[in-house]
Design an enzyme around this catalytic site. Structure first.
Site, mmCIF file in Angstrom:
data_model
loop_
_atom_site.group_PDB
_atom_site.id
_atom_site.type_symbol
_atom_site.label_atom_id
_atom_site.label_comp_id
_atom_site.label_asym_id
_atom_site.label_seq_id
_atom_site.Cartn_x
_atom_site.Cartn_y
_atom_site.Cartn_z
ATOM 1 N N LYS A 51 -8.181 6.305 -4.875
ATOM 2 C CA LYS A 51 -8.308 7.726 -4.528
ATOM 3 C C LYS A 51 -8.521 8.549 -5.795
ATOM 4 C CE LYS A 51 -5.552 11.311 -2.146
ATOM 5 N NZ LYS A 51 -4.276 11.538 -1.429
ATOM 6 N N SER A 81 -4.817 13.963 2.618
ATOM 7 C CA SER A 81 -5.833 14.097 1.601
ATOM 8 C C SER A 81 -6.502 12.790 1.200
ATOM 9 C CB SER A 81 -5.226 14.745 0.360
ATOM 10 O OG SER A 81 -4.230 13.907 -0.212
ATOM 11 N N SER A 139 -0.396 12.503 3.560
ATOM 12 C CA SER A 139 -1.784 12.327 3.135
ATOM 13 C C SER A 139 -2.344 10.918 3.271
ATOM 14 C CB SER A 139 -1.948 12.788 1.684
ATOM 15 O OG SER A 139 -1.854 14.185 1.599
#
Length: 460
Positions: A72, A147, A171
């Site tokens: 990520k 996210s 997230s």
């Protein structure tokens, strides 16, 4: 991923061919899906060739040799573009990595690139100014959640073997639910913490995968090394019997509506677990309205922490600027008080679930949201409120530091995935994975999007 790793070790599958397969799929369809912000084909092929040499040389091999695990883009990898999802850092390149990325490399994984994330990982959607929005592959008009939205899309769409994510308020679990994959937030402290973590301890790195076993195998290499700990993957072969599972579906946030299809999936999951011999016990929502108010100033301080050059502040998203302004207004005494209040709320939740082996709730209150439905650039406060109404079940487990996993057990008649969340007491990650694996095996067959709409004239 586990099967790929085994096939590579037995020389039935070439890591170079597997990597080339993923790179070709990314090149062909990711422009529509928005899984990656940066693709690293040269690094990926170098990693794959290194893996192939190790296989040919023989000897003891790393556990995930040759399988692809993108990172990520909130986590730096040395020499790779590192945007944190922000246009203000669109051209930044990381000077160094983290202990976590070192562990992923030592495990033999292949880095395909950096996955899409919203600015600083703050929203529950993955829409920003660095790349295209991340879309759930089940319905391209709807978002992937956030996210870790890009990571979940990559796994669901077959653009990676599994993926790294991070979770400070849901997230990992939010996009896992939106994209129909498995997403695990481990107990606080289980995974190696990266540099620059805020003292709130809200954020945990964790795995996103297609199966519980894959998530467990990835957690094994992400976790703080502990030779005396039982392998998380081994826990998946442990059949739990007659557990006491608490459940609730009433949000602690006043006025939040839970979609009837979400409630139907919750009831089906309850029936599934009861059919496996577990005791399902309704308990009241452990938190009272207002309990989590201390979360807001702590989250605002987290938003204010990333250093942004003053001349580039205008490039930030309106929500980010609004949160950073609020965070800068929090005094040291205010922050200490909020942390104390937050930890009291965490203890309240932990104490409420301590008598039980596990907890069952919906992952989200709503179905995957249409693109732009949560985001409101003209009114950041309304944006923040919409996100809270979308995700009322996830953040309390960050506050308490408890492990929680979203499972793709059900879909709507129209085919949209609905996540079911299981949680457990602190450091009961292994037993949680055992229960999740049992539920996965007993549940409906796994479903993944066919993606035929992204392959004109070609089969996926």
């Amino acid at each position: 991923m586990v099967r790929q790793a085994a096939a590579i070790r037995s020389r039935e599958l070439s890591p170079v061919e597997l990597t080339a397969h993923y790179l070709e799929r990314i090149d062909r369809i990711d422009g529509t899906l928005g899984a990656y912000l940066t693709v690293t084909p040269e690094r990926a092929l170098d990693d794959a060739k290194r893996a192939e040499r190790l296989v040919l040389d023989g000897g003891e091999l790393p556990p995930l040799l040759g399988v692809s695990v993108p990172v990520k883009d909130l986590t730096p990898v040395a020499g790779i573009r590192f945007t944190s999802g922000s246009a203000a850092f669109a051209d930044r390149v990381a000077d160094s990595g983290t202990p976590l990325t070192d562990l992923l490399r030592a495990a033999g994984t292949v880095l395909l690139g950096k996955t899409n994330t919203p600015e600083f990982g703050l929203p529950a959607y993955t829409e920003g100014r660095v790349g295209p929005p991340a879309r759930t592959p089940y319905d391209l008009t709807r978002g992937a959640g956030g996210s870790s939205g890009g990571a979940a899309v990559a796994v669901a769409a077959g653009l990676a073997s599994a993926a790294h994510g991070s979770d400070g308020g849901g997230s990992i679990r939010i996009p896992a639910s939106c994209c129909g994959v498995v997403g695990l937030k481990p107990s606080q402290g289980v995974v190696v913490a990266g540099p620059g973590r805020d003292v709130s301890d809200l954020v945990s790195d964790g795995p996103i995968a297609r199966t519980v076993r894959d998530a467990a195998a990835l957690l094994d290499v992400m976790a703080v090394p502990d030779p005396g700990r039982r392998s998380f993957l081994d826990w998946c072969d442990h059949e739990p019997v007659r557990l006491r599972i608490a459940r609730w579906a009433a949000p602690d946030v006043p006025g939040v509506h839970v979609d009837p299809q979400v409630l139907e999936a919750y009831e089906k999951a309850s029936a599934l677990l009861a059919g496996l011999g577990h005791d399902i016990i309704d308990i009241p929502q452990p938190l009272a309205p207002g309990d989590r108010q201390a979360f807001d100033p702590v989250w605002a301080v987290l938003a204010a922490l990333p250093p942004v050059p003053p001349e580039r502040e205008s490039e930030l998203m309106p929500l980010t600027r609004w949160l950073r302004e609020r965070g800068r207004a929090v005094t040291g005494l205010d922050y200490a008080g909020s942390l104390g209040a937050l930890r009291a709320v965490g203890r309240k939740l932990a104490d409420a679930v301590a008598p039980y082996d596990a907890v069952l709730t919906p992952t989200l209150a709503q179905l995957p949201a249409p693109l732009g439905a949560l985001r409101d650039d003209s009114d950041p406060a309304a944006d923040f409120a919409a996100q809270l109404a979308f995700t009322p079940f996830t953040a309390p487990f960050n506050i308490a530091g408890l492990p929680a996993i979203s499972l793709p057990l059900h879909h709507t008649p129209a085919g949209l995935p609905i996540g079911t969340m299981l949680a457990a007491p602190h450091r009961a990650d292994g037993p949680l994975l055992a229960l999740a694996a049992q539920a996965e095996a007993a549940g409906p067959p796994a479903r993944f999007p066919p993606l035929t709409h992204l392959f004109p004239g070609n089969a996926p």
